[in-house]
Each structure stands twice: as C-alpha cells, then as structure tokens.
Design a protein around this motif. Structure first.
Motif, short mmCIF file in Angstrom:
data_model
loop_
_atom_site.label_atom_id
_atom_site.label_comp_id
_atom_site.label_asym_id
_atom_site.label_seq_id
_atom_site.Cartn_x
_atom_site.Cartn_y
_atom_site.Cartn_z
N LYS A 50 0.44 7.25 2.84
CA LYS A 50 -0.59 8.29 2.80
C LYS A 50 0.03 9.60 2.32
O LYS A 50 1.17 9.92 2.66
CB LYS A 50 -1.21 8.46 4.18
CG LYS A 50 -2.00 7.25 4.63
CD LYS A 50 -2.57 7.42 6.03
CE LYS A 50 -3.32 6.17 6.45
NZ LYS A 50 -3.85 6.28 7.84
N TYR B 128 -15.34 2.38 -8.70
CA TYR B 128 -16.34 2.45 -7.63
C TYR B 128 -17.73 2.11 -8.17
O TYR B 128 -18.46 1.31 -7.58
CB TYR B 128 -16.32 3.85 -7.03
CG TYR B 128 -17.24 4.07 -5.85
CD1 TYR B 128 -16.82 3.78 -4.56
CD2 TYR B 128 -18.51 4.59 -6.03
CE1 TYR B 128 -17.67 3.99 -3.47
CE2 TYR B 128 -19.37 4.80 -4.95
CZ TYR B 128 -18.93 4.51 -3.68
OH TYR B 128 -19.77 4.72 -2.61
N ASP C 241 -15.02 7.83 -5.47
CA ASP C 241 -16.40 8.08 -5.06
C ASP C 241 -17.31 7.73 -6.22
O ASP C 241 -16.89 7.02 -7.15
CB ASP C 241 -16.58 9.53 -4.59
CG ASP C 241 -16.25 10.55 -5.68
OD1 ASP C 241 -16.07 10.16 -6.87
OD2 ASP C 241 -16.18 11.75 -5.36
N LEU D 35 0.83 -1.20 0.00
CA LEU D 35 0.00 0.00 0.00
C LEU D 35 0.87 1.26 0.00
O LEU D 35 1.88 1.34 0.70
CB LEU D 35 -0.92 0.02 1.22
CG LEU D 35 -1.97 -1.09 1.28
CD1 LEU D 35 -2.90 -0.86 2.47
CD2 LEU D 35 -2.77 -1.18 -0.01
N ASP E 51 -11.67 0.92 -0.57
CA ASP E 51 -10.61 1.81 -0.09
C ASP E 51 -9.82 2.39 -1.27
O ASP E 51 -9.26 1.64 -2.08
CB ASP E 51 -9.67 1.05 0.85
CG ASP E 51 -8.57 1.94 1.38
OD1 ASP E 51 -8.87 2.86 2.15
OD2 ASP E 51 -7.39 1.72 1.00
N GLU E 52 -9.78 3.68 -1.36
CA GLU E 52 -9.09 4.36 -2.44
C GLU E 52 -7.61 4.01 -2.50
O GLU E 52 -7.05 3.74 -3.58
CB GLU E 52 -9.26 5.88 -2.28
CG GLU E 52 -8.51 6.70 -3.31
CD GLU E 52 -8.72 8.20 -3.11
OE1 GLU E 52 -9.60 8.76 -3.79
OE2 GLU E 52 -8.01 8.80 -2.27
N ARG E 53 -6.95 3.99 -1.36
CA ARG E 53 -5.51 3.75 -1.34
C ARG E 53 -5.17 2.34 -1.85
O ARG E 53 -4.17 2.14 -2.54
CB ARG E 53 -4.95 3.97 0.07
CG ARG E 53 -3.43 3.94 0.17
CD ARG E 53 -2.94 4.63 1.42
NE ARG E 53 -3.43 3.97 2.62
CZ ARG E 53 -2.67 3.28 3.48
NH1 ARG E 53 -1.36 3.19 3.26
NH2 ARG E 53 -3.17 2.74 4.55
N PHE E 54 -6.03 1.38 -1.51
CA PHE E 54 -5.82 0.02 -2.02
C PHE E 54 -5.85 0.00 -3.54
O PHE E 54 -4.96 -0.56 -4.20
CB PHE E 54 -6.87 -0.93 -1.46
CG PHE E 54 -7.00 -2.20 -2.26
CD1 PHE E 54 -6.00 -3.16 -2.23
CD2 PHE E 54 -8.10 -2.41 -3.09
CE1 PHE E 54 -6.10 -4.32 -3.01
CE2 PHE E 54 -8.22 -3.56 -3.85
CZ PHE E 54 -7.22 -4.52 -3.81
N TRP E 55 -6.88 0.61 -4.13
CA TRP E 55 -7.02 0.55 -5.57
C TRP E 55 -5.91 1.32 -6.29
O TRP E 55 -5.37 0.85 -7.30
CB TRP E 55 -8.40 1.07 -5.99
CG TRP E 55 -9.44 0.04 -5.76
CD1 TRP E 55 -10.38 0.00 -4.76
CD2 TRP E 55 -9.64 -1.16 -6.53
NE1 TRP E 55 -11.14 -1.13 -4.86
CE2 TRP E 55 -10.72 -1.87 -5.94
CE3 TRP E 55 -9.03 -1.69 -7.66
CZ2 TRP E 55 -11.19 -3.08 -6.45
CZ3 TRP E 55 -9.50 -2.90 -8.17
CH2 TRP E 55 -10.56 -3.58 -7.56
N ARG F 230 -14.81 -5.87 2.53
CA ARG F 230 -15.46 -4.67 1.99
C ARG F 230 -14.69 -3.40 2.34
O ARG F 230 -14.64 -2.46 1.55
CB ARG F 230 -16.90 -4.56 2.50
CG ARG F 230 -17.67 -3.39 1.91
CD ARG F 230 -19.12 -3.42 2.33
NE ARG F 230 -19.83 -2.21 1.93
CZ ARG F 230 -20.34 -1.98 0.73
NH1 ARG F 230 -20.21 -2.89 -0.21
NH2 ARG F 230 -20.98 -0.86 0.45
N GLU F 231 -14.07 -3.36 3.52
CA GLU F 231 -13.31 -2.17 3.92
C GLU F 231 -12.15 -1.93 2.97
O GLU F 231 -11.82 -0.79 2.66
CB GLU F 231 -12.81 -2.33 5.35
CG GLU F 231 -12.13 -1.10 5.90
CD GLU F 231 -11.74 -1.23 7.35
OE1 GLU F 231 -10.94 -0.39 7.83
OE2 GLU F 231 -12.22 -2.17 8.02
N ILE F 232 -11.55 -3.01 2.49
CA ILE F 232 -10.45 -2.88 1.53
C ILE F 232 -11.01 -2.63 0.14
O ILE F 232 -10.50 -1.80 -0.62
CB ILE F 232 -9.59 -4.16 1.54
CG1 ILE F 232 -8.91 -4.33 2.90
CG2 ILE F 232 -8.54 -4.12 0.42
CD1 ILE F 232 -8.21 -5.65 3.08
#
Length: 262
Positions: A8, A127, A121, A5, A82-86, A77-79
């Motif tokens: 940030k 998404y 989003d 990952l 998740d924007e950072r994952f993608w 689902r949390e992953i």
C-alpha cells in the motif's frame, strides 16, 4: 499464475516509474506486500482507450469486453474491482504488452500514471470494461445479443459513463433498459449532441448526461433502477424533453432531430 500485490502506498513511491521503465520492478521486494492472488489465466486485453480513432477505440473496447467476459469474471468480485490488484497485475505481468501497445508510457511519469496507474473508478477503462462485461454476461444469454449490447455500450459511451458514475444506477437491468430505449427510439446521436442555447448549464452539456442527471435528481422519490422498461421509457422521454425540443413519438418508437423544427 501468482500475482504479488503491491505494498500500500505504491503510487507515492518516486522510484516506481523509473524501475518500471528499466524493468527492475519485479526484482525489488520492497515494492510488494506478503499478499498474493492466484489466477487460472490472465490474457492480455486493451486497458486504455483514451487515444486513437473512434474505430480503433470501439475495436479495443469490444476486445476488452470479450476477454474479460471469458477469462476474468470468475475472480472474486472484491478482487475484481480492487485497484491494487489490477495495478499489481499490470506492473508485474503486463509490462511488455503495455509498452508495445502504449509506448507513450515511456515518455514521462504523467502519461504512465494516466495509462497504467489510473484511479480505479468510472473513468478507468478497465473498470468500465469489467462492469460492461459483467452486466451483459450475467443478464444476456444469446451470444449474438451480447455482442449487440456491447456495441451499444460503446456507441453510447457518454450515457454509459454517467450511469456507472452513480452507485444507484450500477444495475444490470437498468443499463439494459436504457440501451433498449435508446435503440428503440433511435436516440443515440441526439443524446451525444451538445445542448445549445442554455447558458444556465455547463459549457459542454450533452442531452444524454442531463437525462441521467434528472434520473439521479428524482431518486429516491422515483426508484428508476427498479422500474419496468415501459415505465422507464416514459420518464426518459419526459426528462429528455426538459432540454430537447425535437419530436419523440413513444408509441411509434421514432424521434426527429431538433433542428428539423427550427
């Protein structure tokens, strides 16, 4: 497959785009955190449908729905949302695919951000595709019906966008009920049409958007995401009638274009 990952704040790194273009990003540890995600598989699928013919866009959406449904929905689902994952997956594992399918990313940083690092989003195509795949896969059992609903989503993308834009409508049964109503009343073309003669509205208002707007405005007095389809249908026609002056016969499941009564 191990996905490192990104650290940030990666979007603000001025060198990230240059290193992506030069294929040096994976070699520089400063871009990455100590966090990792492990995937069983991560097949390629279309990530951007903002260009091309309508036929090509539909083909790409349907391919994305299918591949996400088959290979990605078992991710937590949390992953999954998740924007950072993608963005980490795209930058570290999908560079060749992206450059081959979307060579425009090499033109400049702005196009790169729009295709690869787009905010995660309702406007992001990954998404949109995840929610479509999840809602239909989790609710519809027949493979034939799944394809039919996927096609309806693409054919009514404007309405779908406005549904997933609002958190209260991100509901599988609500979406399916709305798609059924549109199909039963043959409203797809009407809902896409631009509203004319309403200077009090925006410059590019569409009938479908205004219907979803009315559902949103009436919530929580009317708990539309929880309604049965027939109750929802009556409200849908009522709200459409605030703007559309053609004839819609709910009993016979028919509609007549507005200009037929001009």
């Amino acid at each position: 497959m191990e996905i490192k990952l990104l650290e940030k704040g990666y979007k603000a790194n001025d060198k990230l785009y240059e290193d992506f273009v030069k294929n040096k990003l994976n070699d520089k540890e400063e871009y990455f955190s100590k966090e990792t995600v492990y995937l069983r598989e991560a097949p390629d699928f279309p990530i951007y449908m903002g260009r091309g013919s309508e036929v090509q866009k539909k083909r790409d959406f349907l391919e994305a729905f299918r591949i996400i449904s088959e290979s990605y929905l078992d991710i937590d689902r949390e992953i999954l949302l998740d924007e950072r994952f993608w963005h980490s997956l795209l930058l570290t594992k999908k560079r060749d695919y992206i450059i081959d399918k979307y060579p425009v990313v090499l033109d400049n940083k702005s196009k790169f951000h729009n295709v690869v690092l787009k905010k995660f989003d309702w406007e992001n195509y990954i998404y949109k595709s995840i929610l479509a795949a999840q809602y239909i896969h989790d609710t519809i059992t027949s493979e034939e019906d799944k394809v039919r609903y996927y096609e309806q989503i693409v054919d009514n993308l404007d309405v779908y966008n406005y549904i997933i834009k609002s958190e209260i409508f991100r509901n599988d049964l609500f979406l399916i009920h709305i798609l059924d109503i549109i199909e039963e009343l043959n409203l797809s073309q009407i809902l896409k049409a631009q509203i004319k003669g309403r200077e009090d509205l925006g410059d590019d208002e569409r009938y479908g958007r205004r219907v979803i707007f009315e559902f949103n405005k009436s919530y929580p007095i009317v708990l539309s995401p929880m309604l049965e389809k027939e109750e929802l249908k009556k409200l849908f026609v009522e709200y459409l009638g605030y703007y559309y002056k053609g004839m819609i016969n709910v009993e016979e499941n028919t509609s007549v274009e507005e200009n037929a009564f001009a």
